[in-house]
Scaffold this motif. Structure first.
Motif, PDB file in Angstrom:
ATOM      1  N   GLY A  67      41.667  23.389  11.376  1.00 32.58           N
ATOM      2  CA  GLY A  67      40.528  24.236  11.034  1.00 32.58           C
ATOM      3  C   GLY A  67      40.601  25.618  11.658  1.00 32.58           C
ATOM      4  O   GLY A  67      39.945  26.559  11.196  1.00 32.58           O
ATOM      5  N   SER A  68      41.389  25.766  12.714  1.00 34.79           N
ATOM      6  CA  SER A  68      41.514  27.073  13.340  1.00 34.79           C
ATOM      7  C   SER A  68      42.435  27.977  12.520  1.00 34.79           C
ATOM      8  O   SER A  68      42.496  29.171  12.747  1.00 34.79           O
ATOM      9  N   GLY A  69      43.154  27.379  11.581  1.00 31.85           N
ATOM     10  CA  GLY A  69      43.976  28.188  10.690  1.00 31.85           C
ATOM     11  C   GLY A  69      43.122  28.780   9.563  1.00 31.85           C
ATOM     12  O   GLY A  69      41.902  28.733   9.623  1.00 31.85           O
ATOM     13  N   VAL A  70      43.791  29.320   8.572  1.00 35.60           N
ATOM     14  CA  VAL A  70      43.054  29.919   7.447  1.00 35.60           C
ATOM     15  C   VAL A  70      42.627  28.794   6.513  1.00 35.60           C
ATOM     16  O   VAL A  70      43.261  28.518   5.506  1.00 35.60           O
ATOM     17  N   VAL A  71      41.543  28.127   6.917  1.00 34.68           N
ATOM     18  CA  VAL A  71      41.083  26.953   6.193  1.00 34.68           C
ATOM     19  C   VAL A  71      39.569  27.065   6.033  1.00 34.68           C
ATOM     20  O   VAL A  71      38.851  27.226   7.013  1.00 34.68           O
ATOM     21  N   GLY A  72      39.098  27.014   4.804  1.00 37.50           N
ATOM     22  CA  GLY A  72      37.666  27.129   4.546  1.00 37.50           C
ATOM     23  C   GLY A  72      36.900  25.907   5.012  1.00 37.50           C
ATOM     24  O   GLY A  72      37.488  24.845   5.252  1.00 37.50           O
ATOM     25  N   ARG A  73      35.576  26.068   5.101  1.00 38.77           N
ATOM     26  CA  ARG A  73      34.740  24.988   5.618  1.00 38.77           C
ATOM     27  C   ARG A  73      34.795  23.748   4.729  1.00 38.77           C
ATOM     28  O   ARG A  73      34.700  22.623   5.212  1.00 38.77           O
ATOM     29  N   TRP A  74      34.919  23.980   3.429  1.00 37.79           N
ATOM     30  CA  TRP A  74      34.912  22.840   2.517  1.00 37.79           C
ATOM     31  C   TRP A  74      36.309  22.289   2.242  1.00 37.79           C
ATOM     32  O   TRP A  74      36.456  21.269   1.590  1.00 37.79           O
ATOM     33  N   ALA A  75      37.330  22.970   2.735  1.00 39.54           N
ATOM     34  CA  ALA A  75      38.691  22.601   2.343  1.00 39.54           C
ATOM     35  C   ALA A  75      39.083  21.175   2.753  1.00 39.54           C
ATOM     36  O   ALA A  75      39.617  20.434   1.927  1.00 39.54           O
ATOM     37  N   PRO A  76      38.832  20.757   4.017  1.00 39.92           N
ATOM     38  CA  PRO A  76      39.280  19.406   4.396  1.00 39.92           C
ATOM     39  C   PRO A  76      38.641  18.320   3.538  1.00 39.92           C
ATOM     40  O   PRO A  76      39.328  17.403   3.073  1.00 39.92           O
ATOM     41  N   LEU A  77      37.318  18.441   3.302  1.00 38.87           N
ATOM     42  CA  LEU A  77      36.636  17.438   2.489  1.00 38.87           C
ATOM     43  C   LEU A  77      37.162  17.472   1.051  1.00 38.87           C
ATOM     44  O   LEU A  77      37.430  16.434   0.439  1.00 38.87           O
ATOM     45  N   ARG A 130      37.077  12.128   8.787  1.00 38.52           N
ATOM     46  CA  ARG A 130      36.528  11.895  10.125  1.00 38.52           C
ATOM     47  C   ARG A 130      37.596  11.422  11.115  1.00 38.52           C
ATOM     48  O   ARG A 130      37.549  11.765  12.284  1.00 38.52           O
ATOM     49  N   ALA A 131      38.562  10.647  10.635  1.00 35.63           N
ATOM     50  CA  ALA A 131      39.604  10.167  11.549  1.00 35.63           C
ATOM     51  C   ALA A 131      40.398  11.349  12.107  1.00 35.63           C
ATOM     52  O   ALA A 131      40.755  11.373  13.281  1.00 35.63           O
ATOM     53  N   GLU A 132      40.665  12.342  11.246  1.00 39.28           N
ATOM     54  CA  GLU A 132      41.370  13.551  11.698  1.00 39.28           C
ATOM     55  C   GLU A 132      40.508  14.324  12.688  1.00 39.28           C
ATOM     56  O   GLU A 132      41.008  14.888  13.661  1.00 39.28           O
ATOM     57  N   GLU A 133      39.225  14.355  12.426  1.00 38.08           N
ATOM     58  CA  GLU A 133      38.295  15.064  13.307  1.00 38.08           C
ATOM     59  C   GLU A 133      38.237  14.350  14.657  1.00 38.08           C
ATOM     60  O   GLU A 133      38.267  14.985  15.712  1.00 38.08           O
ATOM     61  N   ASP A 134      38.155  13.012  14.631  1.00 40.54           N
ATOM     62  CA  ASP A 134      38.153  12.200  15.851  1.00 40.54           C
ATOM     63  C   ASP A 134      39.375  12.498  16.705  1.00 40.54           C
ATOM     64  O   ASP A 134      39.290  12.636  17.921  1.00 40.54           O
ATOM     65  N   ALA A 135      40.512  12.559  16.029  1.00 40.36           N
ATOM     66  CA  ALA A 135      41.770  12.696  16.761  1.00 40.36           C
ATOM     67  C   ALA A 135      41.967  14.119  17.264  1.00 40.36           C
ATOM     68  O   ALA A 135      42.886  14.388  18.028  1.00 40.36           O
ATOM     69  N   GLY A 136      41.113  15.042  16.804  1.00 41.39           N
ATOM     70  CA  GLY A 136      41.224  16.428  17.262  1.00 41.39           C
ATOM     71  C   GLY A 136      42.203  17.240  16.442  1.00 41.39           C
ATOM     72  O   GLY A 136      42.417  18.410  16.713  1.00 41.39           O
ATOM     73  N   ARG A 137      42.827  16.592  15.439  1.00 39.67           N
ATOM     74  CA  ARG A 137      43.812  17.326  14.656  1.00 39.67           C
ATOM     75  C   ARG A 137      43.145  18.302  13.694  1.00 39.67           C
ATOM     76  O   ARG A 137      43.679  19.361  13.403  1.00 39.67           O
ATOM     77  N   THR A 179      39.451  27.899   0.767  1.00 42.15           N
ATOM     78  CA  THR A 179      40.787  28.380   1.122  1.00 42.15           C
ATOM     79  C   THR A 179      41.550  27.309   1.903  1.00 42.15           C
ATOM     80  O   THR A 179      41.004  26.691   2.810  1.00 42.15           O
ATOM     81  N   GLY A 180      42.802  27.121   1.544  1.00 42.98           N
ATOM     82  CA  GLY A 180      43.639  26.186   2.295  1.00 42.98           C
ATOM     83  C   GLY A 180      43.628  24.777   1.740  1.00 42.98           C
ATOM     84  O   GLY A 180      44.350  23.906   2.220  1.00 42.98           O
ATOM     85  N   THR A 181      42.802  24.530   0.712  1.00 43.53           N
ATOM     86  CA  THR A 181      42.720  23.172   0.163  1.00 43.53           C
ATOM     87  C   THR A 181      44.091  22.682  -0.303  1.00 43.53           C
ATOM     88  O   THR A 181      44.476  21.543  -0.018  1.00 43.53           O
ATOM     89  N   GLY A 182      44.819  23.581  -0.988  1.00 46.42           N
ATOM     90  CA  GLY A 182      46.123  23.174  -1.522  1.00 46.42           C
ATOM     91  C   GLY A 182      47.060  22.697  -0.430  1.00 46.42           C
ATOM     92  O   GLY A 182      47.714  21.651  -0.556  1.00 46.42           O
ATOM     93  N   THR A 183      47.104  23.451   0.655  1.00 44.66           N
ATOM     94  CA  THR A 183      47.975  23.070   1.775  1.00 44.66           C
ATOM     95  C   THR A 183      47.572  21.707   2.336  1.00 44.66           C
ATOM     96  O   THR A 183      48.420  20.862   2.638  1.00 44.66           O
TER      97      THR A 183
END
Lengths: 531, 295
Positions: free
Chosen positions: A117-127, A105-112, A5-9
């Protein structure tokens, strides 16, 4: 809500962030391919000249090691696109790595990513979003390149194979980076790990391609870069290689998904260790801080340069025996025998290494920009440290590191060559070949310091300057540019060593230019606001 | 008394946005001075000019008798700075950064450092990337507070700290004041400034709005008075300095200009007081009033 969920966004977010970057680098690649395709045609008007050039290429292990083999010596396309296929594929791989890390990882590092991820975003969506964007970009790159190269007049089938080769290398490294960002904890480390893997598979391909018929030619088949070559564009067009690269990509991506389901946000695969509660007495000033920040990366680069030096040292001597044809033997004797050719290989290899070493200098001095924008320069500058001293702490590491890299490659190559020829004097000769490149590589660090001094945002233009120098050297002769234009590149002024004569003047001038650029940067830095 | 910091007519703009618009500010040696203002008032810009990170477009700035832009290395040995947003090197431990920053400043008091680490309940063995923002703040705070410097510049130092740690911080600032050192502390947390500061400067839109001790500032404000009286307070409502009076029978609720308190109270006692509640203005009210007045 499922894992996707959220991959498209997120895909749209990534495309929005890269709306300039992606089109520009795709355009640069297509342009590079078209330039190679159309420029080479004019250089080899007859079929004989094509065959002759191809046999020289295939007969020079150093060239085969760097660019790969020509599988059909009568094919103009294979000859024209050799460098683009070899070097271009490596750069496509590097860019795919950087892009995947940038969106994971750069997004994860920066805390963004935490916010996202706190939104409606599935675990696999960012990758998934990151891979979709990068793989998509690689596919677009492959298609446009194939079309453009075919339009430039090369056979259509071969052009498609060429596009597929670039695409598949990009996809393979996108997936490798997808695993790397799960394993290690920071973007910097993920890029380092992926690049190290890229170096390893480059060496595997180089070793496999330069091996003789009885030797370990299968090594090339262990390398995604080797698969890129095995598409054999314009020389057989082997489509089935695509199955290998796709299978590899699927398996590696699966590993990435497995890891992302098991690790905590912000963590790597291995738990973080605790460190010392107090600083060692040696950590006491800006320079020791800079050394501490850069030493790990410098170690990695040094290992790479030593490995490359060992490889160059070991293939250089085999050149004479590889020059099989009677004509080329004759040509060799005219030129002054085997040694001359060996020396020429060293000079050419060190020329390439100098550009890579200068990239280390650019990367390291660009750290000034990262430190400033991340707010880590502030506490140092708020202490009793002048701006010049702070800036020089990173610049010293950049300059010394650049020199260290070239010296270690030169030593490694020299020692291997000396062992093979049984002539201890070769160590010094070969080392000098690497040493003369140092001042030219330093100029790039000076360029970055000048740009950074004027404005931190400008520092990134250092890469553009490096690429411009590289293109001047690589494409300048092909495009028959005027000498004064090519002379803008510091690398154009390096005496060809070993074998040539050292003239001090250009080396001294290059040092003067590097020092002047650094001084100008420090002066400008003293006058501007620090962010 | 000599001034530790003296700014006059300081202007600084970034492109077309003006951050400081003729700021005047004096911080006396040995005092804890609060720099109060809403977000974007120019607090951080002021501190960064004091550190020589930014150069003022015009106006003069003096820090510990020196020019903050020119005398960086000598001045910075005598001051310590805590940024509002602390970022650490991800691969250095908190303890290493505390030591490093102290040494860059010219030395750190190790006994005091050990005590501060204990008081702030800080774990110095974690890597920089593993700390929460409050813990990152502690790194900068411990390093600054452990240095024997004359002047501390603190940019919203307690933003990420929990109430217990804020109390520890307030104790530390009180100790520093007792040692005669100077502190300039920027904040929009009014309660904190009220607790630790001798004097306050309020800035807004890059200009000084008000400066003085808390008592002085209160002179400019109103005390709220609530009284239960024997007879209706009709005459009191029309006295000068009485505002927003609400009368219900013999009960009075009103705001009184602090310099008019005396005549109002006399009038009230004349009516016979059954119960009386006086509350000095909180800094909150003082702050809000300045914005109302200047809006």
């Amino acid at each position: 809500m499922n894992a996707l969920t959220g991959t498209g966004t997120l895909v749209r977010l990534a495309l929005r962030r890269d709306r300039v970057l992606l089109p520009v680098w795709i355009a640069v690649f297509v342009l590079m391919a078209v330039t190679s395709a159309s420029a080479t045609k004019g250089l080899f008007p007859t079929a004989e000249s094509v065959v002759q050039a191809a046999s020289v290429m295939n007969g020079t292990p150093a060239l085969v090691a760097v660019y790969g083999r020509i599988y059909d010596p009568t094919s103009l396309g294979a000859l024209a696109m050799l460098k683009a296929l070899g070097t271009g594929a490596v750069i496509v791989g590097i860019l795919s790595i950087v892009l995947v890390v940038r969106h994971t990882r750069a997004e994860e590092d920066a805390g963004r990513l935490e916010l996202v991820g706190s939104g409606v975003v599935g675990r696999w969506a960012p990758l998934t979003a990151a891979l979709a964007v990068v793989v998509g970009a690689d596919v677009v790159l492959g298609v446009l390149t194939a079309v453009a190269v075919a339009a430039a007049g090369l056979p259509v089938a071969g052009s498609v194979a060429f596009g597929l080769a670039w695409m598949s290398v990009g996809v393979a490294f996108a997936c490798i980076a997808a695993v790397a960002v799960q394993v290690v904890r920071t973007a910097r480390a993920a890029i380092g790990l992926s690049m190290a893997l890229l170096g390893v598979v480059f060496l595997l391909r180089a070793a496999g391609d330069t091996a003789d018929v009885a030797g370990p030619r299968w090594l090339s088949w262990l390398s995604p870069l080797g698969w890129g070559q095995q598409f054999r564009p314009y020389a057989g067009d082997r489509w089935w290689v695509l199955a290998i690269t796709l299978a590899f990509a699927v398996v590696v991506a699966a590993v990435a998904y497995l890891l992302v389901s098991r690790r905590d946000h912000g963590a790597g695969v291995f738990p973080e260790r605790l460190g010392p509660a107090t600083a060692a007495p040696s950590l006491r000033g800006p320079l020791s801080l800079a050394w501490r920040l850069h030493r790990g990366v410098l170690l990695g680069w040094t290992i790479g340069f030593v490995t490359y030096g060992l490889m160059v040292g070991s293939v250089a001597d085999s050149i004479g025996s590889m020059m099989g044809s009677a004509e080329s033997q004759e040509m060799l004797l005219k030129l002054g025998g085997r040694d001359v050719l060996t020396d020429a290989v060293f000079a050419a290899m060190f020329g390439l290494l100098a550009v890579i070493a200068s990239a280390y200098g650019v990367l390291t001095s660009m750290r000034l920009h990262t430190e400033e924008t991340a707010g880590r320069a502030n506490p140092v500058l708020a202490a009793a440290v002048t701006r010049a001293r702070w800036a020089m702490s990173h610049v010293w590491v950049a300059l010394a590191g650049t020199a260290l890299l070239l010296v270690s490659a030169g030593l490694a190559a020299g020692v291997v060559h000396a062992v093979q020829t049984g002539d201890g004097g070769q160590v010094g000769r070969v080392l000098v070949g690497a040493l003369v490149q140092v001042p030219a590589a330093w100029v790039l660090t000076g360029v970055v310091v000048t740009l950074f001094g004027v404005s931190p945002r400008l520092a990134a233009a250092g890469w553009a300057v490096l690429v411009a120098f590289l293109l001047l050297g690589e494409l300048g002769p092909l495009l028959e540019l005027d000498q004064w234009l090519m002379d803008f590149s510091p690398f154009a002024h390096v005496p060809r060593m070993p074998g040539g004569t050292v003239t001090a003047a250009p080396l001294v001038w290059l040092v003067v230019v590097a020092v002047a650029l650094t001084a100008a940067g420090l002066t400008a830095l003293r006058r501007r606001d620090v962010a | 008394m000599t001034a530790a910091i003296a700014l006059s007519g300081l202007r600084k703009s970034f492109g077309r946005t003006s951050a400081l618009d003729g700021l005047d500010l004096t911080v006396r040696a040995g005092e804890v001075h609060g720099l109060l203002g809403p977000n974007g008032a120019g607090k951080t810009t002021t501190l960064r000019i004091l550190l020589g990170l930014l150069r003022a477009d015009s106006g003069t700035a003096t820090v510990l008798g020196g020019d903050p832009w020119r005398d960086i290395a000598t001045l910075h040995r005598r001051l310590a700075y805590v940024p509002g947003d602390v970022t650490l090197w991800p691969n250095l431990t908190g303890g290493e950064v505390i030591d490093l920053l102290g040494r860059l400043r010219g030395g750190i008091n190790t006994t005091r450092k050990a005590k501060l680490i204990e008081r702030f309940e800080f774990d110095p063995t974690k890597k920089g990337r593993a700390y929460s923002s409050g813990n990152r703040q502690k790194v900068a705070l411990i390093s600054a507070l452990a240095s024997d410097v004359e002047l501390l510049l603190l940019d919203e130092p307690t933003a990420g700290l929990d109430p217990l740690m804020q109390a520890v911080f307030e104790d530390c600032v009180a100790e520093i004041r007792a040692e005669g050192r100077t502190v300039l502390l920027s904040s929009h947390v009014l309660a904190e400034v009220e607790k630790v500061c001798d004097r306050v400067s309020i800035i807004r839109h890059g200009k000084l709005v008000e400066t003085g001790s808390l008592t002085e500032l209160r002179h400019l404000t109103r005390t709220s008075v609530e009284a239960d009286l024997v007879s209706p307070p009709d005459g009191v409502v029309t006295l000068p300095g009485v505002h927003e009076a609400h009368v219900s029978g013999t009960h009075l609720r009103c705001q009184v200009d602090t310099d008019q308190l005396d005549p109002v109270l006399r009038a009230l006692t004349g009516l016979g007081v059954r119960g009386l509640m006086c509350r000095p203005p909180t800094l909150e009210e003082l702050f809000l009033r300045h914005y109302e007045v200047n809006r």
